[in-house]
Write a protein that holds these residues in place. Sequence first.
Motif, PDB file in Angstrom:
ATOM      1  N   CYS A  48       0.848  -1.201   0.000  1.00  0.00           N
ATOM      2  CA  CYS A  48       0.000   0.000   0.000  1.00  0.00           C
ATOM      3  C   CYS A  48       0.886   1.255   0.000  1.00  0.00           C
ATOM      4  CB  CYS A  48      -0.917  -0.023   1.220  1.00  0.00           C
ATOM      5  SG  CYS A  48      -0.013   0.110   2.791  1.00  0.00           S
TER       6      CYS A  48
ATOM      7  N   GLN B  77      -3.718   0.867  -5.319  1.00  0.00           N
ATOM      8  CA  GLN B  77      -4.922   0.874  -4.491  1.00  0.00           C
ATOM      9  C   GLN B  77      -5.671   2.197  -4.695  1.00  0.00           C
ATOM     10  OE1 GLN B  77      -3.755   0.130  -0.387  1.00  0.00           O
ATOM     11  NE2 GLN B  77      -3.539  -2.060  -0.774  1.00  0.00           N
TER      12      GLN B  77
ATOM     13  N   GLU C 200      -2.705   8.207  -2.910  1.00  0.00           N
ATOM     14  CA  GLU C 200      -2.810   7.010  -3.748  1.00  0.00           C
ATOM     15  C   GLU C 200      -2.869   7.374  -5.230  1.00  0.00           C
ATOM     16  OE1 GLU C 200      -5.141   3.850  -0.834  1.00  0.00           O
ATOM     17  OE2 GLU C 200      -6.310   5.293  -1.978  1.00  0.00           O
TER      18      GLU C 200
ATOM     19  N   ASN D  69      -6.974  -4.019  -2.384  1.00  0.00           N
ATOM     20  CA  ASN D  69      -7.697  -3.125  -1.481  1.00  0.00           C
ATOM     21  C   ASN D  69      -7.385  -3.539  -0.041  1.00  0.00           C
ATOM     22  OD1 ASN D  69      -9.982  -1.003  -1.721  1.00  0.00           O
ATOM     23  ND2 ASN D  69     -10.621  -2.278  -0.008  1.00  0.00           N
ATOM     24  N   ASP D  70      -6.921  -2.599   0.751  1.00  0.00           N
ATOM     25  CA  ASP D  70      -6.732  -2.895   2.178  1.00  0.00           C
ATOM     26  C   ASP D  70      -8.104  -3.074   2.794  1.00  0.00           C
ATOM     27  OD1 ASP D  70      -4.044  -2.873   2.292  1.00  0.00           O
ATOM     28  OD2 ASP D  70      -3.826  -0.936   3.292  1.00  0.00           O
TER      29      ASP D  70
END
Length: 527
Positions: free
Chosen positions: A45, A83, A90, A112-113
């Motif tokens: 991320c 992401q 981002e 995707n977290d």
Amino acid sequence: ETMEGYRNLVKIVSKASTEGMLYRPRADRDLLRQYSKGIIALSACIQGEIPQYILQDNMEGAKRSIEWYIETYGKDNFFLEIQNHGLPEEAKAQEELIKLSKEYGLGIVASNDFHYVLKEDADAQDIKVCISTGRRRAEVDRLKFPNDEFYLKSGDEMAELFGHIPGAIENTLKIAERCNVEFNFDEHHLPHFDVPEGETSKTYLRKVCEREIPRLYGETSEELQKRLDYELDVIGTMGFEDYFLIVWDYVRYAREHDILVGPGRGSAAGSVVAYLLGITGLDPLKYDLLFERFLNPERVSMPDIDIDFCYEKRGQAIEYVTRKYGQARVSQIITFGTEAARAVIRDVGRVLDLPLAEVNRIAKMIPNELGITLDKALQGKDLKALYESDSNVKELFDFGKKLEGIARNSSTHAAGVVISADPLDDHVPVQNANDEGFVTQYDKDNIEELGLLKMDFLGLRTLTVMGDALKLIKANRGIDLDLDAIPLDDAAACDILTKGDTSGVFQLESEGITKLVMDLKPEHFED
């Protein structure tokens, strides 16, 4: 990607959590390179190394980092991860990552977290973060997620976010299809017990058993010989000779070093082999106990022998096993504490800043019974009325129901010890224990599923008290009392129990059992 990759990940996690531990587990590049085979790596991320270089406008740093990962994992095994949780950082990172993927010929992969499954659980997760960090929801300067986008997004939602980027969605499936890790749950990783020269585990186990027959039975009867042959045959067929010798060895060590050992508990008491080895102290033939309850060839599972040790000296028995089999092969086992009904109400109440006395009052309205849940508790008339009439109580319980049962903390299992044939970090990740040695990062159920040998070394205060009593009898009366020789039909002992004087008697102390004993009026052990 492969079983070798899984084992390499286990090595990285174990070494990061032991040798690299400083407040948090740490892995350096040498460690990643040493255990890089069979692993597919992603760039992470926006907190990851490469995105951080991009956000600092240090493109040279980002390129050096990419080149190191390509060199370590190979171009086909390293992907640049993008992401989109609606954060401006981002968007900046994504633009540069796409350019870098073209420059280096690397795959882009969308991810995707997610910290909660459903979007509507964002508030509950925020409460959980407050519980974990010891903060209150109303505090401004605390750890908080920027929005409610950190949930498990569907394929359609991900396609909407990343469909315009070639390969980003498709690569997730390609990676998944490449990952082929299959565990063999039928394998056992029992350590080998060293037997004298010229013996095998099979012959030595029989020899040790037969050596004890004169002491415990006087002579061999047909019934005893038949039962012994049967049990040894089942143990041999299932491949557990080493298991019995390992337990026999550490129980023998304990007895020889003045560590009081219990007479046995559970189904192991049905085994003549366990009795002859001194693992249990009860003759299963005399009391007509079934061996099949303990070991059954129809149901192939690891034998489970729980041994009680004097509470104060239990650690000495574990130390002996660690010395004998090596620190890398012996570990205690982790256990996870979960948010129980009353505890979660108190935790959530504290985060919501509700008055402590009020939260305690509500928590005490939850019945103190085994397996109680908040849903069950709300079936109670008073609590249900309160929930329906008070918005604070409703919010307290609604959050509580979402967080109930999740892991709250980890600690060391009170009894479980695992002993492996190979270094444990060949099979499971380990971390430093609070005292000495290691603790597994998998709980006891996973440990057993993976075919590792779990032993229960139970610390029992009753044995400590009995040991102290024996010393006092010796000091004051000059009598060496042998616990194993105490008659089990002693009238005076039965009389004491019948009067309800059960305090300090293991498993007879509770109010219900004490009443049962008084009503039953036992006269001998069978009662």
